[in-house]
Design an enzyme around this catalytic site. Structure first.
Site, short mmCIF file in Angstrom:
data_model
loop_
_atom_site.label_atom_id
_atom_site.label_comp_id
_atom_site.label_asym_id
_atom_site.label_seq_id
_atom_site.Cartn_x
_atom_site.Cartn_y
_atom_site.Cartn_z
N ARG A 247 10.96 -2.24 6.41
CA ARG A 247 10.16 -3.29 5.78
C ARG A 247 9.42 -4.05 6.87
O ARG A 247 9.98 -4.35 7.93
CB ARG A 247 11.05 -4.25 4.99
CG ARG A 247 11.52 -3.70 3.66
CD ARG A 247 10.36 -3.51 2.68
NE ARG A 247 10.77 -3.02 1.37
CZ ARG A 247 10.79 -1.73 0.99
NH1 ARG A 247 10.44 -0.78 1.83
NH2 ARG A 247 11.14 -1.40 -0.24
N GLU A 276 1.30 -6.40 2.54
CA GLU A 276 0.74 -5.11 2.10
C GLU A 276 -0.05 -5.33 0.82
O GLU A 276 0.41 -6.08 -0.04
CB GLU A 276 1.87 -4.10 1.87
CG GLU A 276 2.62 -3.78 3.15
CD GLU A 276 3.76 -2.78 2.94
OE1 GLU A 276 3.90 -2.27 1.81
OE2 GLU A 276 4.51 -2.56 3.90
N HIS A 295 2.08 2.56 3.80
CA HIS A 295 3.40 2.62 3.14
C HIS A 295 3.55 3.92 2.33
O HIS A 295 3.69 3.89 1.11
CB HIS A 295 3.61 1.39 2.25
CG HIS A 295 5.06 1.14 1.96
ND1 HIS A 295 5.57 -0.13 1.77
CD2 HIS A 295 6.12 1.98 1.82
CE1 HIS A 295 6.88 -0.05 1.51
NE2 HIS A 295 7.22 1.23 1.54
C1 DGY Z 1 11.32 2.10 -1.22
O1 DGY Z 1 11.70 2.90 -2.09
O2 DGY Z 1 11.84 1.00 -1.06
C2 DGY Z 1 10.18 2.53 -0.39
O3 DGY Z 1 9.78 1.60 0.52
C3 DGY Z 1 9.04 2.92 -1.30
O4 DGY Z 1 8.27 3.84 -0.62
#
Ligand code: DGY
Length: 336
Positions: A247, A276, A295
């Site tokens: 993250r 984002e 992402h």
């Molecule tokens: C998640 O599943 O948390 C991922 O970051 C999505 O791509």
């Protein structure tokens, strides 16, 4: 024995589902599809929230304020493994079930991490752009050489399922010694026997000192927000490469930029950002030694469909009063 039919409930889908998964919900429940990120759909989202028993979607923060507008809510099914978009305490206080999608995306995210690792080490994007721009006019010289990946030491911040999938690629495919830092050591004999003798749990400072490539795969929580800061970058080996696919907000982005510009960080590969989509004004977007991605960790047709299917199953089970296949439980262990 015949099963009682499930009472029809109101489901709000706040991010598009594949048609086959939407149909599974519609067969049982009254479904509204409304994406709150689209201004035109916001009134429909707000109206449906007021009656919703179940929510399913991703990439939109369901805040405590929004939760307060959903008095009937029984379950949220996130089409993601990360649950930082949900107010965990408020959910717990109201006994609302939170489900997510662990397990089905590990290998795909690990592939994406490796794509960034290879791209940054071998300068793939930059050198490809040079060819496209018509700048390949003679054999490249040392100034454009990259660094090896095979045999280099990999340091993993976070060692959950995805970290272990990255470690397998590194150790078994690329002969890389793997160090990891997590709250507690993982029982490799039980969880990843193929990594026995190949992955070692070490203190953070030791990992930073020894790793050629540091990969952050941290979930976002109060204890990981801003964890990768100036001190962490200063502790890294000169010329190290940093990858983030956990993250964005676990990294202090100003400190990352300073480490690239004034420290000795060689390059960064980033799939996630504090905000984002990445704002146009972010220096990370165009920095010559940053490889930014939008992402895409889990973004393949197969895996996004598997995530949607698991999330749909979770919600159907939760609304039927059954224990869902993947309830979120704060377990700890994989984070730092
Ligand atoms: C998640 O599943 O948390 C991922 O970051 C999505 O791509």
């Amino acid at each position: 024995m015949t099963r009682e039919p499930v009472a029809r409930k109101n489901v709000l889908v706040f991010r598009a589902l594949p048609p086959d998964q939407l149909a599974r919900l519609q067969a049982v429940h009254a479904v509204t599809v409304a994406d709150p990120r689209q201004a035109a759909q916001r009134p429909l989202f707000d109206a449906a929230l007021a009656d919703a028993h179940g929510l399913i979607g991703s990439s939109f923060p369901i805040t405590a304020e929004l939760l307060a507008q959903a008095p009937q809510l029984q379950a949220i099914s996130s089409i993601s493994v990360g649950v930082d978009n949900y107010p965990l305490q408020a959910l717990q206080a109201r006994g609302i079930v939170l489900c997510h999608t662990p397990g089905v995306l590990d290998e795909t995210v690990a592939d994406a991490v490796f794509a960034l690792l290879m791209a940054t080490s071998r300068r793939v994007v930059e050198l490809s752009q040079m060819v496209r721009d018509g700048q390949w006019t003679s054999n490249i010289g040392e100034a454009l050489f990259g660094s090896d990946v095979h045999g280099k030491t990999l340091g993993l911040l976070g060692f959950g399922r995805i970290g272990q999938a990255v470690a397998r690629r590194a150790a078994l495919g690329f002969g890389m010694p793997v160090l990891y830092h997590a709250r507690r050591p993982v029982d490799l004999t039980a969880q990843a026997p193929e990594l026995l003798g190949r992955a070692q749990h070490v203190p953070l400072a030791n990992l930073l000192e020894r790793s050629d490539i540091v990969v952050a795969l941290l979930p976002l929580s109060d204890s990981t927000r801003g964890l990768v800061n100036a001190r962490v970058f200063a502790g890294m080996k000169p010329g190290a490469i940093f990858i983030n696919a956990g993250r964005g907000a676990t990294v202090v982005e100003e400190d990352l930029l300073a480490a690239l510009d004034h420290g000795s960080l060689r390059a960064a590969g980033l799939d996630v950002f504090a905000i984002e989509p990445l704002p146009l004004s972010s220096p990370l977007r165009t920095h010559p030694r940053v490889t930014p991605l939008p992402h895409i960790g889990s973004a393949t047709h197969d895996t996004r469909h598997a995530m949607a299917a698991l999330a749909t199953t979770n919600l159907l089970q939760a609304l039927a009063g059954e224990r869902p296949a993947a309830v979120y439980e704060a377990s700890g262990g994989a984070g730092v």
